[in-house]
Design a protein around this motif. Structure first.
Motif, PDB file in Angstrom:
ATOM      1  N   PRO A 265      27.611 -90.002 -23.655  1.00 41.05           N
ATOM      2  CA  PRO A 265      26.228 -90.171 -24.117  1.00 41.05           C
ATOM      3  C   PRO A 265      25.535 -88.861 -24.523  1.00 41.05           C
ATOM      4  N   TYR A 266      26.145 -87.730 -24.207  1.00 46.10           N
ATOM      5  CA  TYR A 266      25.534 -86.429 -24.477  1.00 46.10           C
ATOM      6  C   TYR A 266      26.270 -85.752 -25.625  1.00 46.10           C
ATOM      7  N   ALA A 267      25.517 -85.222 -26.572  1.00 49.84           N
ATOM      8  CA  ALA A 267      26.114 -84.531 -27.717  1.00 49.84           C
ATOM      9  C   ALA A 267      26.633 -83.173 -27.263  1.00 49.84           C
ATOM     10  N   ILE A 268      27.953 -83.051 -27.199  1.00 48.28           N
ATOM     11  CA  ILE A 268      28.584 -81.823 -26.734  1.00 48.28           C
ATOM     12  C   ILE A 268      29.441 -81.271 -27.866  1.00 48.28           C
ATOM     13  N   GLY A 269      29.028 -80.127 -28.344  1.00 45.61           N
ATOM     14  CA  GLY A 269      29.764 -79.435 -29.398  1.00 45.61           C
ATOM     15  C   GLY A 269      30.206 -78.064 -28.916  1.00 45.61           C
ATOM     16  N   LEU A 270      30.547 -77.202 -29.851  1.00 48.45           N
ATOM     17  CA  LEU A 270      31.005 -75.858 -29.506  1.00 48.45           C
ATOM     18  C   LEU A 270      29.942 -75.068 -28.755  1.00 48.45           C
ATOM     19  N   SER A 271      28.700 -75.171 -29.188  1.00 49.34           N
ATOM     20  CA  SER A 271      27.631 -74.415 -28.544  1.00 49.34           C
ATOM     21  C   SER A 271      27.456 -74.830 -27.087  1.00 49.34           C
ATOM     22  N   GLU A 272      27.435 -76.133 -26.830  1.00 50.61           N
ATOM     23  CA  GLU A 272      27.247 -76.626 -25.467  1.00 50.61           C
ATOM     24  C   GLU A 272      28.447 -76.267 -24.587  1.00 50.61           C
TER      25      GLU A 272
ATOM     26  N   ARG B  74      34.102 -82.133 -25.751  1.00 48.70           N
ATOM     27  CA  ARG B  74      33.387 -82.100 -27.026  1.00 48.70           C
ATOM     28  C   ARG B  74      33.475 -83.459 -27.718  1.00 48.70           C
ATOM     29  N   ASN B  75      32.326 -83.885 -28.228  1.00 51.98           N
ATOM     30  CA  ASN B  75      32.273 -85.179 -28.903  1.00 51.98           C
ATOM     31  C   ASN B  75      31.441 -85.131 -30.191  1.00 51.98           C
ATOM     32  N   LYS B  76      31.151 -83.913 -30.620  1.00 51.27           N
ATOM     33  CA  LYS B  76      30.476 -83.735 -31.915  1.00 51.27           C
ATOM     34  C   LYS B  76      31.067 -82.521 -32.607  1.00 51.27           C
ATOM     35  N   ALA B  77      31.030 -82.550 -33.911  1.00 56.83           N
ATOM     36  CA  ALA B  77      31.548 -81.413 -34.675  1.00 56.83           C
ATOM     37  C   ALA B  77      30.626 -80.213 -34.503  1.00 56.83           C
ATOM     38  N   GLY B  78      31.207 -79.047 -34.522  1.00 54.03           N
ATOM     39  CA  GLY B  78      30.419 -77.826 -34.467  1.00 54.03           C
ATOM     40  C   GLY B  78      29.911 -77.446 -33.134  1.00 54.03           C
TER      41      GLY B  78
END
Length: 120
Positions: free
Chosen positions: A72-79, A116-120
């Protein structure tokens, strides 16, 4: 490996204190609820079993299903990178040795990258 339950609790508390206080972790902090008590407790219980101590998380909540619980949480490279930097700093702040920190960060990286579950 980490130094027992008290040292693990110290590491988790330092991790969440840093997340709450340091602007560089604001993106990571934004993914969490207003109070971090539940997050602190769940992370401590999970890492207790993960690091060879009592399997507290599984006893209370069942299988961790980490990826599913984090979808449920947007996790990308930054996170991911904020999480790793925050944990690296927490481990250093509580005095874990460099070799142990490196070993733990390698394992943490694998898990954090898998979340990770979002690009970038």
């Amino acid at each position: 490996m980490i130094g027992g339950a008290e040292k693990l609790r110290e590491m988790i508390d330092r991790f969440y204190d840093l997340m709450d206080l340091e602007p560089e972790f604001a993106g990571l902090r934004a993914l969490h609820p207003p109070t971090l008590d539940g997050s602190r407790d769940k992370t401590y219980k999970f890492l207790s079993g993960w690091s060879g101590g009592p399997n507290l998380y599984v006893e209370q909540y069942g299988h961790p299903m980490l990826r599913a619980r984090h979808l449920p949480y947007a996790i990308g490279l930054s996170e991911r990178d904020q999480w790793l930097r925050c944990m690296a700093r927490a481990m250093e702040d509580i005095g874990l040795g460099e070799n142990l920190r490196e070993r733990l960060l390698t394992s943490f990286y694998q898990t954090a990258d898998w979340m990770r579950n979002k690009a970038g």
